[in-house]
Design a protein around this motif. Structure first.
Motif, PDB file in Angstrom:
ATOM      1  N   PRO A  50       0.797  -1.231   0.000  1.00  0.00           N
ATOM      2  CA  PRO A  50       0.000   0.000   0.000  1.00  0.00           C
ATOM      3  C   PRO A  50       0.832   1.284   0.000  1.00  0.00           C
ATOM      4  N   LYS A  51       1.900   1.322   0.779  1.00  0.00           N
ATOM      5  CA  LYS A  51       2.712   2.542   0.845  1.00  0.00           C
ATOM      6  C   LYS A  51       3.485   2.787  -0.450  1.00  0.00           C
ATOM      7  N   GLU A  52       3.691   1.747  -1.251  1.00  0.00           N
ATOM      8  CA  GLU A  52       4.317   1.925  -2.562  1.00  0.00           C
ATOM      9  C   GLU A  52       3.312   2.503  -3.555  1.00  0.00           C
ATOM     10  N   LEU A  53       2.067   2.070  -3.437  1.00  0.00           N
ATOM     11  CA  LEU A  53       1.027   2.506  -4.373  1.00  0.00           C
ATOM     12  C   LEU A  53       0.470   3.878  -4.027  1.00  0.00           C
ATOM     13  N   ILE A  54       0.272   4.124  -2.728  1.00  0.00           N
ATOM     14  CA  ILE A  54      -0.337   5.376  -2.280  1.00  0.00           C
ATOM     15  C   ILE A  54       0.469   5.871  -1.069  1.00  0.00           C
ATOM     16  N   PRO A  55       1.596   6.512  -1.301  1.00  0.00           N
ATOM     17  CA  PRO A  55       2.499   6.882  -0.210  1.00  0.00           C
ATOM     18  C   PRO A  55       1.861   7.732   0.896  1.00  0.00           C
ATOM     19  N   ARG A  56       0.863   8.545   0.561  1.00  0.00           N
ATOM     20  CA  ARG A  56       0.262   9.425   1.572  1.00  0.00           C
ATOM     21  C   ARG A  56      -0.886   8.761   2.339  1.00  0.00           C
ATOM     22  N   ALA A  57      -1.215   7.514   2.014  1.00  0.00           N
ATOM     23  CA  ALA A  57      -2.321   6.831   2.682  1.00  0.00           C
ATOM     24  C   ALA A  57      -2.017   6.658   4.165  1.00  0.00           C
ATOM     25  N   LYS A  58      -3.005   6.966   4.989  1.00  0.00           N
ATOM     26  CA  LYS A  58      -2.855   6.803   6.435  1.00  0.00           C
ATOM     27  C   LYS A  58      -3.498   5.523   6.928  1.00  0.00           C
ATOM     28  N   SER A  59      -4.453   5.020   6.177  1.00  0.00           N
ATOM     29  CA  SER A  59      -5.081   3.749   6.539  1.00  0.00           C
ATOM     30  C   SER A  59      -5.593   3.065   5.280  1.00  0.00           C
ATOM     31  N   ILE A  60      -5.781   1.770   5.402  1.00  0.00           N
ATOM     32  CA  ILE A  60      -6.250   0.948   4.297  1.00  0.00           C
ATOM     33  C   ILE A  60      -7.501   0.221   4.762  1.00  0.00           C
ATOM     34  N   LEU A  61      -8.523   0.238   3.942  1.00  0.00           N
ATOM     35  CA  LEU A  61      -9.760  -0.472   4.219  1.00  0.00           C
ATOM     36  C   LEU A  61      -9.807  -1.680   3.291  1.00  0.00           C
ATOM     37  N   ILE A  62      -9.927  -2.863   3.871  1.00  0.00           N
ATOM     38  CA  ILE A  62      -9.958  -4.102   3.106  1.00  0.00           C
ATOM     39  C   ILE A  62     -11.336  -4.723   3.278  1.00  0.00           C
ATOM     40  N   PHE A  63     -11.978  -5.086   2.183  1.00  0.00           N
ATOM     41  CA  PHE A  63     -13.275  -5.744   2.276  1.00  0.00           C
ATOM     42  C   PHE A  63     -13.467  -6.630   1.057  1.00  0.00           C
ATOM     43  N   GLY A  64     -14.362  -7.579   1.170  1.00  0.00           N
ATOM     44  CA  GLY A  64     -14.623  -8.455   0.040  1.00  0.00           C
ATOM     45  C   GLY A  64     -15.412  -9.671   0.446  1.00  0.00           C
ATOM     46  N   ARG A  65     -15.430 -10.636  -0.428  1.00  0.00           N
ATOM     47  CA  ARG A  65     -16.085 -11.914  -0.163  1.00  0.00           C
ATOM     48  C   ARG A  65     -15.283 -13.004  -0.833  1.00  0.00           C
ATOM     49  N   PRO A  66     -15.412 -14.230  -0.347  1.00  0.00           N
ATOM     50  CA  PRO A  66     -14.636 -15.334  -0.940  1.00  0.00           C
ATOM     51  C   PRO A  66     -15.014 -15.562  -2.406  1.00  0.00           C
ATOM     52  N   PHE A  67     -14.051 -16.024  -3.170  1.00  0.00           N
ATOM     53  CA  PHE A  67     -14.302 -16.355  -4.562  1.00  0.00           C
ATOM     54  C   PHE A  67     -15.071 -17.661  -4.663  1.00  0.00           C
ATOM     55  N   ILE A  68     -15.721 -17.872  -5.794  1.00  0.00           N
ATOM     56  CA  ILE A  68     -16.432 -19.114  -6.070  1.00  0.00           C
ATOM     57  C   ILE A  68     -15.385 -20.199  -6.330  1.00  0.00           C
ATOM     58  N   GLU A  69     -15.615 -21.377  -5.765  1.00  0.00           N
ATOM     59  CA  GLU A  69     -14.693 -22.492  -5.993  1.00  0.00           C
ATOM     60  C   GLU A  69     -14.689 -22.838  -7.481  1.00  0.00           C
ATOM     61  N   HIS A  70     -13.551 -22.722  -8.093  1.00  0.00           N
ATOM     62  CA  HIS A  70     -13.428 -23.008  -9.516  1.00  0.00           C
ATOM     63  C   HIS A  70     -11.956 -23.297  -9.791  1.00  0.00           C
ATOM     64  N   GLN A  71     -11.695 -24.380 -10.513  1.00  0.00           N
ATOM     65  CA  GLN A  71     -10.314 -24.712 -10.833  1.00  0.00           C
ATOM     66  C   GLN A  71      -9.688 -23.569 -11.621  1.00  0.00           C
ATOM     67  N   ARG A  72      -8.467 -23.227 -11.253  1.00  0.00           N
ATOM     68  CA  ARG A  72      -7.796 -22.159 -11.983  1.00  0.00           C
ATOM     69  C   ARG A  72      -6.329 -22.482 -12.178  1.00  0.00           C
ATOM     70  N   ILE A  73      -5.793 -21.927 -13.227  1.00  0.00           N
ATOM     71  CA  ILE A  73      -4.370 -22.025 -13.520  1.00  0.00           C
ATOM     72  C   ILE A  73      -3.827 -20.611 -13.406  1.00  0.00           C
ATOM     73  N   VAL A  74      -2.770 -20.438 -12.611  1.00  0.00           N
ATOM     74  CA  VAL A  74      -2.210 -19.107 -12.374  1.00  0.00           C
ATOM     75  C   VAL A  74      -0.839 -19.012 -13.028  1.00  0.00           C
ATOM     76  N   ASP A  75      -0.649 -17.966 -13.805  1.00  0.00           N
ATOM     77  CA  ASP A  75       0.636 -17.702 -14.430  1.00  0.00           C
ATOM     78  C   ASP A  75       1.647 -17.326 -13.339  1.00  0.00           C
ATOM     79  N   GLU A  76       2.777 -18.004 -13.296  1.00  0.00           N
ATOM     80  CA  GLU A  76       3.754 -17.786 -12.228  1.00  0.00           C
ATOM     81  C   GLU A  76       4.388 -16.402 -12.263  1.00  0.00           C
ATOM     82  N   LYS A  77       4.505 -15.799 -13.428  1.00  0.00           N
ATOM     83  CA  LYS A  77       5.137 -14.480 -13.518  1.00  0.00           C
ATOM     84  C   LYS A  77       4.175 -13.342 -13.240  1.00  0.00           C
TER      85      LYS A  77
END
Length: 102
Positions: free
Chosen positions: A36-63
């Motif tokens: 976060p401090k690299e992306l938004i250096p002046r940020a004083k706090s970070i709000l994180i929210f969300g929901r779990p992803f749907i179970e689904h097989q995935r292939i992730v590119d390593e790079k």
């Protein structure tokens, strides 16, 4: 009522399963270049929210750490829900005069 109470009420009313406020210093699982401090250096706090992803097989590119297209397509409802919540939270922060980066 203060901004934190407003956000907590919004989170409870919308039954958001993932929610946290942090100072944003050195998030352990952030990918290199995504602290976060690299992306938004002046940020004083970070709000994180969300929901779990749907179970689904995935292939992730390593790079790039990006999942294959079928995983993204399957999880469109998750992304739409998160976008709706983001809009609600941005409105709350805006009403209290806070700057928001998303």
């Amino acid at each position: 009522m203060n901004v934190q109470n407003e956000i907590e009420n919004y989170v409870a009313e919308n039954k958001m399963p993932i929610y946290a406020i942090t100072d944003g210093e050195n998030l352990e699982h952030a990918l290199p270049g995504w602290q976060p401090k690299e992306l938004i250096p002046r940020a004083k706090s970070i709000l994180i929210f969300g929901r779990p992803f749907i179970e689904h097989q995935r292939i992730v590119d390593e790079k790039s750490h990006i999942a294959d297209e079928s995983w993204w397509t399957e999880n469109i409802p998750v992304f739409e829900q998160i976008a709706e919540w983001r809009g609600g939270i941005i409105n709350i922060l805006d009403n209290f005069g806070f700057g928001v980066a998303n």
